[in-house]
Motif scaffolding. Structure first.
Motif, PDB file in Angstrom:
ATOM      1  N   LEU A 140     -71.410  33.546 -81.974  1.00 56.08           N
ATOM      2  CA  LEU A 140     -70.803  34.577 -81.144  1.00 56.08           C
ATOM      3  C   LEU A 140     -71.065  34.241 -79.686  1.00 56.08           C
ATOM      4  CD1 LEU A 140     -69.343  37.333 -81.515  1.00 56.08           C
ATOM      5  CD2 LEU A 140     -71.572  38.408 -81.381  1.00 56.08           C
ATOM      6  N   THR A 141     -70.061  34.389 -78.869  1.00 50.44           N
ATOM      7  CA  THR A 141     -70.222  34.128 -77.450  1.00 50.44           C
ATOM      8  C   THR A 141     -71.381  34.959 -76.910  1.00 50.44           C
ATOM      9  OG1 THR A 141     -67.853  33.672 -77.241  1.00 50.44           O
ATOM     10  CG2 THR A 141     -69.042  34.242 -75.214  1.00 50.44           C
ATOM     11  N   LEU A 152     -62.346  46.251 -78.511  1.00 46.25           N
ATOM     12  CA  LEU A 152     -61.245  45.345 -78.877  1.00 46.25           C
ATOM     13  C   LEU A 152     -60.531  45.820 -80.143  1.00 46.25           C
ATOM     14  CD1 LEU A 152     -62.990  41.929 -78.145  1.00 46.25           C
ATOM     15  CD2 LEU A 152     -61.080  42.943 -76.876  1.00 46.25           C
ATOM     16  N   ILE A 153     -61.308  46.237 -81.132  1.00 48.31           N
ATOM     17  CA  ILE A 153     -60.728  46.697 -82.400  1.00 48.31           C
ATOM     18  C   ILE A 153     -59.862  47.931 -82.183  1.00 48.31           C
ATOM     19  CG2 ILE A 153     -61.328  47.828 -84.588  1.00 48.31           C
ATOM     20  CD1 ILE A 153     -63.643  45.763 -84.775  1.00 48.31           C
ATOM     21  N   LEU A 174     -56.489  40.348 -84.367  1.00 50.18           N
ATOM     22  CA  LEU A 174     -57.934  40.157 -84.486  1.00 50.18           C
ATOM     23  C   LEU A 174     -58.259  38.663 -84.560  1.00 50.18           C
ATOM     24  CD1 LEU A 174     -60.801  41.283 -84.770  1.00 50.18           C
ATOM     25  CD2 LEU A 174     -60.414  41.353 -87.249  1.00 50.18           C
ATOM     26  N   ALA A 175     -57.470  37.908 -85.314  1.00 52.86           N
ATOM     27  CA  ALA A 175     -57.707  36.460 -85.417  1.00 52.86           C
ATOM     28  C   ALA A 175     -57.598  35.792 -84.043  1.00 52.86           C
ATOM     29  CB  ALA A 175     -56.724  35.832 -86.399  1.00 52.86           C
ATOM     30  N   GLY A 180     -61.225  33.648 -79.408  1.00 55.36           N
ATOM     31  CA  GLY A 180     -61.773  33.699 -78.058  1.00 55.36           C
ATOM     32  C   GLY A 180     -63.254  34.025 -78.008  1.00 55.36           C
ATOM     33  N   ILE A 181     -63.751  34.861 -78.957  1.00 52.72           N
ATOM     34  CA  ILE A 181     -65.158  35.266 -78.890  1.00 52.72           C
ATOM     35  C   ILE A 181     -66.068  34.438 -79.779  1.00 52.72           C
ATOM     36  CG2 ILE A 181     -64.650  37.654 -78.241  1.00 52.72           C
ATOM     37  CD1 ILE A 181     -65.303  38.393 -81.194  1.00 52.72           C
TER      38      ILE A 181
END
Length: 190
Positions: A140-141, A152-153, A174-175, A180-181
């Motif tokens: 995870l970033t 985000l969700i 979401l994908a 990105g994250i």
């Protein structure tokens, strides 16, 4: 509910059933007055059982929120921290995108710095260990929080709620977000 008169318990169950249907159809802003009329009770009865709209939404979404929290606890034990986090995020996204009013309720809770036992707080508490494990595993970033992911969700869910296939579209978005994250590590060429 324990200790309530039988008629009060019946009214609660009836109101919850009517409210669940109204929220599924009309979203988080379903009319409390219409819920009372449909249930055949006065608006005072609705307010006695559900003093605020938040209390009504908490009751309507209780079982689904508990299911998502249980899934988070189950996923923590999985060996692959990234896969566990992604499974849980996918389930939260699918629920928020397909259960009428849920994304709005979660977003309002998040924006209002919600109370400790509200849906968003319970989901945050349940998801935090998954985030910590994924971050520790480098999946995870750095700096991404469960609050960030819930924002985000809910954004994805709100953006797709009127899509003809909200579940598929929210999963696709979401994908894109996950890429990105938490990009999938790729082998380096020599």
């Amino acid at each position: 509910m324990t200790g309530q008169r039988a008629d009060a318990r019946r009214n609660y169950a009836l109101l919850l059933a009517v409210a669940s249907e109204a929220v599924a159809t009309d979203g988080a802003d379903a009319s409390l007055e219409q819920i009372a009329r449909t249930a055949g009770v006065g608006s005072g009865t609705v307010r006695r059982h559900f003093p605020t709209r938040r209390a009504l939404l908490e009751a309507v979404f209780h079982d689904r929120i508990e299911s998502l929290c249980t899934l988070a606890r189950d996923c923590v034990a999985r060996e692959d921290a990234r896969a566990a986090l992604l499974e849980w995020l996918s389930a939260v996204t699918a629920s928020a995108a397909t259960i009428g009013g849920l994304a709005t309720a979660l977003n309002r809770d998040r924006m209002a710095e919600a109370e400790p036992h509200c849906a968003t707080s319970r989901i945050t508490d349940a998801g935090s260990p998954l985030i910590a494990r994924a971050a520790a595993a480098g999946a995870l970033t750095p700096g991404v929080t469960v609050t960030d992911l819930l924002a985000l969700i809910t954004g994805i869910a709100l953006a797709t709620q009127d899509h003809p296939n909200a579940a598929t579209e929210s999963a696709r978005l979401l994908a894109l977000t996950i890429a990105g994250i938490s990009p999938t590590p790729t082998p380096r060429s020599r």
